[in-house]
Scaffold this motif. Structure first.
Motif, mmCIF file in Angstrom:
data_model
loop_
_atom_site.group_PDB
_atom_site.id
_atom_site.type_symbol
_atom_site.label_atom_id
_atom_site.label_comp_id
_atom_site.label_asym_id
_atom_site.label_seq_id
_atom_site.Cartn_x
_atom_site.Cartn_y
_atom_site.Cartn_z
ATOM 1 N N ASP A 117 6.321 -15.833 1.663
ATOM 2 C CA ASP A 117 5.316 -14.799 1.431
ATOM 3 C C ASP A 117 5.939 -13.567 0.787
ATOM 4 O O ASP A 117 6.886 -12.980 1.314
ATOM 5 C CB ASP A 117 4.675 -14.424 2.770
ATOM 6 N N THR A 118 5.406 -13.161 -0.350
ATOM 7 C CA THR A 118 5.860 -11.933 -1.009
ATOM 8 C C THR A 118 4.734 -10.898 -1.092
ATOM 9 O O THR A 118 4.826 -9.940 -1.848
ATOM 10 C CB THR A 118 6.384 -12.226 -2.431
ATOM 11 N N SER A 119 3.683 -11.102 -0.315
ATOM 12 C CA SER A 119 2.563 -10.163 -0.346
ATOM 13 C C SER A 119 3.007 -8.784 0.142
ATOM 14 O O SER A 119 3.908 -8.660 0.977
ATOM 15 C CB SER A 119 1.404 -10.672 0.510
ATOM 16 N N PHE A 120 2.354 -7.760 -0.387
ATOM 17 C CA PHE A 120 2.764 -6.390 -0.094
ATOM 18 C C PHE A 120 1.699 -5.625 0.674
ATOM 19 O O PHE A 120 0.501 -5.739 0.398
ATOM 20 C CB PHE A 120 3.046 -5.637 -1.401
ATOM 21 N N SER A 121 2.154 -4.847 1.628
ATOM 22 C CA SER A 121 1.327 -3.835 2.263
ATOM 23 C C SER A 121 2.248 -2.748 2.779
ATOM 24 O O SER A 121 3.347 -3.036 3.265
ATOM 25 C CB SER A 121 0.511 -4.414 3.424
ATOM 26 N N ASP A 122 1.817 -1.507 2.660
ATOM 27 C CA ASP A 122 2.579 -0.413 3.246
ATOM 28 C C ASP A 122 1.738 0.332 4.285
ATOM 29 O O ASP A 122 2.024 1.473 4.642
ATOM 30 C CB ASP A 122 3.074 0.561 2.170
ATOM 31 N N LEU A 123 0.712 -0.349 4.789
ATOM 32 C CA LEU A 123 -0.160 0.241 5.810
ATOM 33 C C LEU A 123 0.354 -0.100 7.197
ATOM 34 O O LEU A 123 0.609 -1.270 7.511
ATOM 35 C CB LEU A 123 -1.589 -0.275 5.649
ATOM 36 N N ALA A 124 0.500 0.902 8.024
ATOM 37 C CA ALA A 124 0.936 0.673 9.401
ATOM 38 C C ALA A 124 -0.197 0.053 10.215
ATOM 39 O O ALA A 124 -1.376 0.234 9.908
ATOM 40 C CB ALA A 124 1.372 1.989 10.038
ATOM 41 N N ASP A 125 0.171 -0.705 11.244
ATOM 42 C CA ASP A 125 -0.798 -1.217 12.207
ATOM 43 C C ASP A 125 -0.942 -0.155 13.297
ATOM 44 O O ASP A 125 -0.165 -0.117 14.260
ATOM 45 C CB ASP A 125 -0.325 -2.543 12.799
ATOM 46 N N THR A 126 -1.939 0.686 13.137
ATOM 47 C CA THR A 126 -2.076 1.889 13.954
ATOM 48 C C THR A 126 -2.032 1.603 15.452
ATOM 49 O O THR A 126 -2.758 0.734 15.949
ATOM 50 C CB THR A 126 -3.398 2.605 13.617
ATOM 51 N N LYS A 127 -1.156 2.339 16.130
ATOM 52 C CA LYS A 127 -1.031 2.328 17.596
ATOM 53 C C LYS A 127 -0.565 0.990 18.183
ATOM 54 O O LYS A 127 -0.667 0.790 19.399
ATOM 55 C CB LYS A 127 -2.358 2.737 18.250
ATOM 56 N N THR A 128 -0.044 0.094 17.348
ATOM 57 C CA THR A 128 0.469 -1.158 17.912
ATOM 58 C C THR A 128 1.805 -0.952 18.625
ATOM 59 O O THR A 128 2.135 -1.705 19.541
ATOM 60 C CB THR A 128 0.615 -2.238 16.829
ATOM 61 N N LYS A 129 2.570 0.047 18.204
ATOM 62 C CA LYS A 129 3.796 0.376 18.947
ATOM 63 C C LYS A 129 3.435 0.823 20.356
ATOM 64 O O LYS A 129 4.023 0.336 21.345
ATOM 65 C CB LYS A 129 4.567 1.483 18.228
#
Length: 349
Positions: A117-129
């Motif tokens: 997979d080389t798909s791109f995203s720079d969006l965080a998964d909010t509040k998953t931490k």
């Protein structure tokens, strides 16, 4: 070489593990050599390091004048068989780290058995931490066993810890060692479990905004596979991230959509739809899931589950926004998720 450096750091710093980015070339050479090792050998080498349960082991990125927490491992108890990872919930954006971009050119990449997979995203998964931390705390309280917890504190624009290294870092000289440390900590947690138990479980915590709201469990099986083989899921065992759990009377079908499948246990707890499960066995059923979307698992689940061997199985958990984003209700949802995990671990581990 890499392990020797690590053991020295742990022995001398007493729990604070920080590798200088100035050692980039040396680390790259060590990583290239390590990748040639089979997973069983890697686990044996990882077992040489002893971690103190409940202690936070940290890796910082630093450019000599500024230093930021990047990767954290809170070691689990020896009697715990559970590993929780949060690769996309970080928010730290050191200015000296390059940004990942959608237009980055990779060239010809070598084959990676875990993901192409080389798909791109720079969006965080909010509040998953925060959700992962809350789940770990709830599991500890409810079971008396502290799970292993690995957190990426860097924002996804700096490091995507759920992609192969080339895609995760895009050649970043600070992101590369951080990616190494994230997966090294997971390997070390797996080695601890392997040294004490016959099997274990890895879960990768993520977030999505699919509609209608639901939580998705990913086993490295596409929605099309789950539909095509709905009556013969045993035929997909070899491609599954929980393949090591099959046997001794436990079928792959029961693990995906049986009463004690994790999706089924979570569906009974959460108050939101969970798929696949005994109630919602088909993630691709557009009569129910009208947007047609389903995340079936990524690099981490492929690498750290049992699809490619080993006795530690795993799955990806994609939580809907209502479960994770509200600070006042998140602890309650974490408790419900912990209840499902407790039941699941009691049945299978």
């Amino acid at each position: 070489m890499k392990r020797n450096l690590k053991m020295l750091a742990v022995a001398t710093v007493m729990g604070l593990t920080v590798f200088s980015c100035a050692k980039q070339n040396e680390a790259d050479l060590a990583n290239a050599q390590a990748e040639k090792l089979v997973s069983s050998t890697e686990a044996q080498m990882a077992a040489l390091t002893t971690y103190i349960p409940g202690t936070s082991y940290k890796y910082n990125v630093t450019n000599g004048t500024s230093s930021f927490l990047a990767i954290e491992y809170i070691a689990g108890d020896a009697d715990s068989r559970l590993i929780i990872a949060a690769p996309h919930g970080g928010g730290t954006k050191p200015a000296f780290m390059k940004d990942r971009t959608e237009t980055y050119t990779y060239g010809t990449l070598p084959y990676d058995q875990y993901s192409t997979d080389t798909s791109f995203s720079d969006l965080a998964d909010t509040k998953t931490k925060e959700l992962a931390i809350a789940i770990a705390d709830s599991v500890r309280i409810k079971t008396g066993k502290r799970p292993h917890l690995i957190i990426n504190h860097l924002h996804r624009s700096k490091l995507d810890a759920n992609r192969r290294k080339e895609v995760a870092t895009q050649g970043g000289i600070y992101a590369g060692p951080a990616w190494d440390k994230f997966h090294e900590f997971i390997d070390d947690a797996k080695a601890t479990i392997n040294a004490n138990h016959a099997s274990g479980l890895f879960i990768d915590i993520h977030g999505q905004i699919h509609t209608p709201e639901r939580t998705e469990v990913g086993y490295m099986l596409t929605k099309y596979q789950l539909a095509t083989y709905t009556n013969t899921l045993g035929n997909l065992t070899s491609q599954s991230s929980i393949r090591a759990m099959v046997g001794n009377g436990i079928t792959h079908t029961s693990l995906i959509k049986g009463t004690n499948a994790f999706g089924s246990l979570l569906n009974a707890q959460l108050g939101y739809m969970v798929t696949p499960s005994n109630t919602y066995p088909l993630p691709g059923d557009t009569a129910i899931f009208t947007d047609g979307k389903y995340f079936d698992g990524g690099y981490n689940t492929s690498r750290h589950g049992s699809k490619h061997g080993g006795t530690i199985s795993g799955f990806q958990l994609e939580f809907n926004s209502s479960v994770r984003t509200n600070d006042s209700t998140r602890p309650s949802f974490a408790g419900k998720i912990a209840n499902a995990l407790k039941s699941y671990m009691n049945v299978y581990f």
